[in-house]
Design a protein around this motif. Structure first.
Motif, PDB file in Angstrom:
ATOM      1  N   ASP A 261       0.736  -1.334   0.004  1.00  0.00           N
ATOM      2  CA  ASP A 261      -0.112  -0.095   0.106  1.00  0.00           C
ATOM      3  C   ASP A 261       0.880   1.266  -0.016  1.00  0.00           C
ATOM      4  OD1 ASP A 261      -2.686   1.489   0.457  1.00  0.00           O
ATOM      5  OD2 ASP A 261      -1.575   2.200   2.194  1.00  0.00           O
ATOM      6  N   GLU A 264       2.076   2.143  -3.430  1.00  0.00           N
ATOM      7  CA  GLU A 264       1.050   2.633  -4.120  1.00  0.00           C
ATOM      8  C   GLU A 264       0.678   4.284  -3.967  1.00  0.00           C
ATOM      9  OE1 GLU A 264      -0.636   1.457  -6.670  1.00  0.00           O
ATOM     10  OE2 GLU A 264       0.756  -0.504  -6.490  1.00  0.00           O
ATOM     11  N   SER A 268       1.168   7.537  -6.002  1.00  0.00           N
ATOM     12  CA  SER A 268       0.356   8.570  -6.330  1.00  0.00           C
ATOM     13  C   SER A 268       0.879  10.053  -6.292  1.00  0.00           C
ATOM     14  CB  SER A 268      -0.676   8.397  -5.044  1.00  0.00           C
ATOM     15  OG  SER A 268      -1.798   9.241  -5.371  1.00  0.00           O
ATOM     16  N   ARG A 273       6.212   4.515 -10.685  1.00  0.00           N
ATOM     17  CA  ARG A 273       6.545   3.778  -9.771  1.00  0.00           C
ATOM     18  C   ARG A 273       7.719   4.041  -8.857  1.00  0.00           C
ATOM     19  NH1 ARG A 273       7.185  -2.342 -12.248  1.00  0.00           N
ATOM     20  NH2 ARG A 273       8.824  -0.919 -13.533  1.00  0.00           N
TER      21      ARG A 273
END
Length: 350
Positions: A261, A264, A268, A273
């Protein structure tokens, strides 16, 4: 001191610009690694509800610049420095921090001289493996009696790593040669195509430059040092088996969902990545935040003492430190380069 460009999400985070907070400097050369370090600081401090007085500064991947930068930080009240991923900058800056009570967290430097008996780093903590361990890993991937050609990059960790491996190959391989090169250097006939094993030690761009020009054929293999990430090696589409040295990292085990998580959320923030130094940087920031919360208002050396006693759950294993500040609990592996599209996450392929 030259400031790094800061993304809007970092500039607008009030808890990272708190005048009364611990004075911290994030130091790295401009690029994706620096942005990943900023993302790690942002996410760790937000998770732990810790306020810092943060500055982000450019060491320009240059030892002289790093020395000047470290000297300025030592004189302006800075208490903690995080970054200096390159060996040349980390060693130069650590020599300055040794003369002052600055805590230096090094999440990217693999040079064994940092935090060693005779090297700099008395006030440092390394949150990465070292190149003596990496050399053991790479040597384990070479069949006894093989002929080996080593291509090592001048001016960075690849030079020392390649040289150390070449010296040890005297009892491990039938024949071993080494060439010291610079990225973009005209290679001429310096690339040998007849060795059974090709070992490339250096930055990702250097590894790609050399490997893409090698005359490879049946019966050969290519080994890369850790800076050539698995996804980068896969893009080369080499016609022979290849592997990349890396810290073993497993995001699939129970209890690791928080790190998946985390990746991710970092993606964002940055719009891509995360790279290979994001997770070590996050773990460094996480450990610092735990020390700050455990000892509010403590000195830099008290924070270091607290961190030395920590046990840190991570995708690399349960981590800790030896008394000198070297990371423990991790291990090096050779990740085989897939012949199809790489599926490994770049942030774990370190």
């Amino acid at each position: 001191m030259k400031a790094l460009p800061t993304p809007a999400w970092l500039a607008s985070a009030p808890w990272l610009h708190e005048p009364s907070g611990l004075k911290v400097a994030a130091c790295e050369s401009q690029g994706e690694n620096a942005v990943d370090l900023m993302a790690a600081l942002y996410l760790a401090t937000r998770h732990h509800d810790v306020a810092l007085n943060l500055r982000c500064l450019d060491d320009q991947r240059n030892a002289q610049v790093a020395t000047s930068l470290a000297t300025a930080l030592a004189g302006d009240g800075t208490e903690v420095v995080i970054g200096h991923f390159g060996a040349v900058t980390a060693l130069a800056a650590a020599s300055v921090y040794d003369r002052h009570p600055l805590l230096f967290l090094a999440p990217g430097c693999s040079d064994p001289r940092l935090c060693s008996r005779n090297g700099p780093g008395r006030h440092a903590l390394r949150l990465f493996g070292n190149d003596d361990e990496q050399a053991d890993c790479l040597l384990a991937g070479i069949a006894p009696g093989s002929s080996v050609s080593i291509y090592a990059q001048r001016g960075n960790y690849g030079y020392r790593l390649g040289k150390a491996i070449h010296q040890r190959l005297s009892v491990h391989a039938a024949t071993a040669s080494i060439s010291f090169l610079r990225p973009g250097e005209r290679l001429g006939n310096r690339l040998r195509g007849d060795s059974q094993c090709i070992l490339i030690a250096g930055a990702c761009e250097f590894a790609e430059y050399v490997a893409s020009r090698l005359p490879l054929g049946h019966g050969q293999q290519v080994l890369f040092s850790d800076d050539c990430r698995l996804d980068s090696a896969a893009r080369l589409k080499l016609p022979v088996p290849a592997a990349v040295a890396a810290l073993a990292c497993d995001l699939t085990q129970p209890g690791q969902a928080q790190f998946a998580d985390l990746l991710e959320r970092a993606a964002s923030l940055t719009g891509r990545r995360p790279g290979p130094y994001f997770l070590p940087s996050y773990l460094a920031c996480h450990a610092l935040c735990m020390a700050i919360r455990g000892q509010p208002g403590a000195s830099a050396q008290a924070l270091r003492a607290h961190m030395l006693g920590q046990r840190i759950a991570s995708p690399y294993g349960m981590l800790g430190f030896d008394p000198a500040g070297n990371l423990q609990g991790h291990r090096w592996v050779l990740n085989r380069v897939p012949t199809h599209k790489a599926t490994a996450h770049a942030a774990c392929a370190v």
